[in-house]
Design a protein around this motif. Sequence first.
Motif, short mmCIF file in Angstrom:
data_model
loop_
_atom_site.label_atom_id
_atom_site.label_comp_id
_atom_site.label_asym_id
_atom_site.label_seq_id
_atom_site.Cartn_x
_atom_site.Cartn_y
_atom_site.Cartn_z
N GLU A 22 0.83 -1.20 0.00
CA GLU A 22 0.00 0.00 0.00
C GLU A 22 0.87 1.26 0.00
OE1 GLU A 22 -3.82 2.11 2.15
OE2 GLU A 22 -3.06 0.24 3.01
N VAL A 23 1.95 1.24 0.76
CA VAL A 23 2.89 2.38 0.76
C VAL A 23 3.42 2.60 -0.66
CG1 VAL A 23 5.16 3.15 1.56
CG2 VAL A 23 3.54 2.17 3.20
N ALA A 24 3.82 1.52 -1.32
CA ALA A 24 4.34 1.63 -2.69
C ALA A 24 3.27 2.17 -3.64
CB ALA A 24 4.84 0.28 -3.16
N ASP A 25 2.02 1.74 -3.47
CA ASP A 25 0.93 2.24 -4.31
C ASP A 25 0.74 3.74 -4.13
OD1 ASP A 25 0.46 -0.32 -5.28
OD2 ASP A 25 -1.28 -0.68 -3.98
N TRP A 26 0.77 4.20 -2.88
CA TRP A 26 0.63 5.63 -2.62
C TRP A 26 1.80 6.42 -3.21
CZ3 TRP A 26 -3.45 8.35 -1.49
CH2 TRP A 26 -4.52 7.75 -0.85
N GLU A 27 2.99 5.87 -3.08
CA GLU A 27 4.16 6.52 -3.66
C GLU A 27 4.02 6.63 -5.18
OE1 GLU A 27 8.98 6.31 -3.19
OE2 GLU A 27 7.90 4.41 -3.26
N ALA A 28 3.59 5.54 -5.81
CA ALA A 28 3.41 5.54 -7.27
C ALA A 28 2.34 6.52 -7.71
CB ALA A 28 3.06 4.13 -7.75
N ALA A 29 1.35 6.74 -6.84
CA ALA A 29 0.27 7.68 -7.16
C ALA A 29 0.69 9.13 -6.96
CB ALA A 29 -0.96 7.37 -6.31
N ASP A 33 3.74 12.67 1.08
CA ASP A 33 3.80 12.33 2.49
C ASP A 33 2.73 11.29 2.79
OD1 ASP A 33 5.79 14.27 3.60
OD2 ASP A 33 4.38 15.68 2.68
N LEU A 34 3.06 10.33 3.64
CA LEU A 34 2.12 9.29 4.02
C LEU A 34 2.26 9.04 5.51
CD1 LEU A 34 0.00 7.19 3.05
CD2 LEU A 34 1.91 5.58 2.85
N GLY A 35 1.20 9.31 6.24
CA GLY A 35 1.17 9.02 7.67
C GLY A 35 0.61 7.63 7.89
N VAL A 36 1.19 6.90 8.83
CA VAL A 36 0.71 5.55 9.13
C VAL A 36 0.31 5.49 10.61
CG1 VAL A 36 1.22 3.08 9.14
CG2 VAL A 36 2.24 4.55 7.39
N TRP A 37 -0.92 5.11 10.87
CA TRP A 37 -1.41 4.90 12.23
C TRP A 37 -1.11 3.45 12.57
CZ3 TRP A 37 -2.61 6.49 16.78
CH2 TRP A 37 -3.40 5.72 17.62
N PHE A 38 -0.25 3.22 13.57
CA PHE A 38 0.16 1.88 13.96
C PHE A 38 -0.61 1.33 15.14
CE2 PHE A 38 3.90 3.58 11.75
CZ PHE A 38 4.15 2.55 10.87
N GLY A 39 -1.59 2.04 15.63
CA GLY A 39 -2.39 1.59 16.76
C GLY A 39 -1.96 2.26 18.05
N SER A 40 -2.60 1.87 19.12
CA SER A 40 -2.32 2.49 20.41
C SER A 40 -0.98 1.99 20.97
CB SER A 40 -3.45 2.19 21.40
OG SER A 40 -3.52 0.81 21.66
N ARG A 55 11.05 -3.09 6.23
CA ARG A 55 10.56 -3.57 4.93
C ARG A 55 10.65 -2.52 3.83
NH1 ARG A 55 7.68 -8.38 3.46
NH2 ARG A 55 7.20 -8.11 1.27
N THR A 56 10.41 -1.27 4.18
CA THR A 56 10.37 -0.20 3.17
C THR A 56 11.67 0.58 3.07
OG1 THR A 56 9.42 1.36 4.74
CG2 THR A 56 7.87 0.12 3.36
N GLY A 57 12.60 0.34 3.97
CA GLY A 57 13.86 1.07 3.93
C GLY A 57 13.74 2.49 4.41
N VAL A 58 12.86 2.73 5.38
CA VAL A 58 12.68 4.08 5.91
C VAL A 58 13.97 4.55 6.58
CG1 VAL A 58 11.52 5.43 7.71
CG2 VAL A 58 10.19 4.01 6.18
N SER A 59 14.34 5.76 6.26
CA SER A 59 15.51 6.39 6.86
C SER A 59 15.20 7.85 7.08
CB SER A 59 16.73 6.24 5.94
OG SER A 59 17.83 6.92 6.47
N GLY A 60 15.31 8.32 8.30
CA GLY A 60 15.02 9.72 8.58
C GLY A 60 13.56 10.08 8.35
N GLY A 61 12.67 9.10 8.51
CA GLY A 61 11.25 9.36 8.34
C GLY A 61 10.77 9.30 6.89
N ARG A 62 11.65 8.95 5.97
CA ARG A 62 11.29 8.88 4.55
C ARG A 62 11.67 7.52 3.99
NH1 ARG A 62 8.26 13.21 3.16
NH2 ARG A 62 9.05 15.08 4.10
N VAL A 63 10.90 7.04 3.02
CA VAL A 63 11.23 5.80 2.34
C VAL A 63 12.44 6.04 1.45
CG1 VAL A 63 10.44 4.06 0.70
CG2 VAL A 63 8.85 4.99 2.39
N ALA A 64 13.48 5.28 1.66
CA ALA A 64 14.71 5.41 0.88
C ALA A 64 14.63 4.50 -0.35
CB ALA A 64 15.91 5.05 1.73
#
Length: 65
Positions: A22-29, A33-40, A55-64
């Motif tokens: 889903e992250v990749a789909d949003w990036e392709a679109a 910026d994409l915020g992710v709610w991970f739960g409480s 999994r996504t290679g996040v570095s410094g808050g951004r997908v690398a």
Amino acid sequence: MTAGARIGWDGPDRTVADVAAEVADWEAAGAADLGVWFGSADAGFADRMRALAQRTGVSGGRVAR
């Protein structure tokens, strides 16, 4: 102007692969910026956050890519 979105992954009904896709789909679109709610805080959010970052290679808050 940039576009952003917010998605949720707050339980066992989705896998890290599902959310990463889903992250990749949003990036392709074109989402800048994409915020992710991970739960409480007491419901395993840290494990989900860590898994998605790895999994996504996040570095410094951004997908690398």
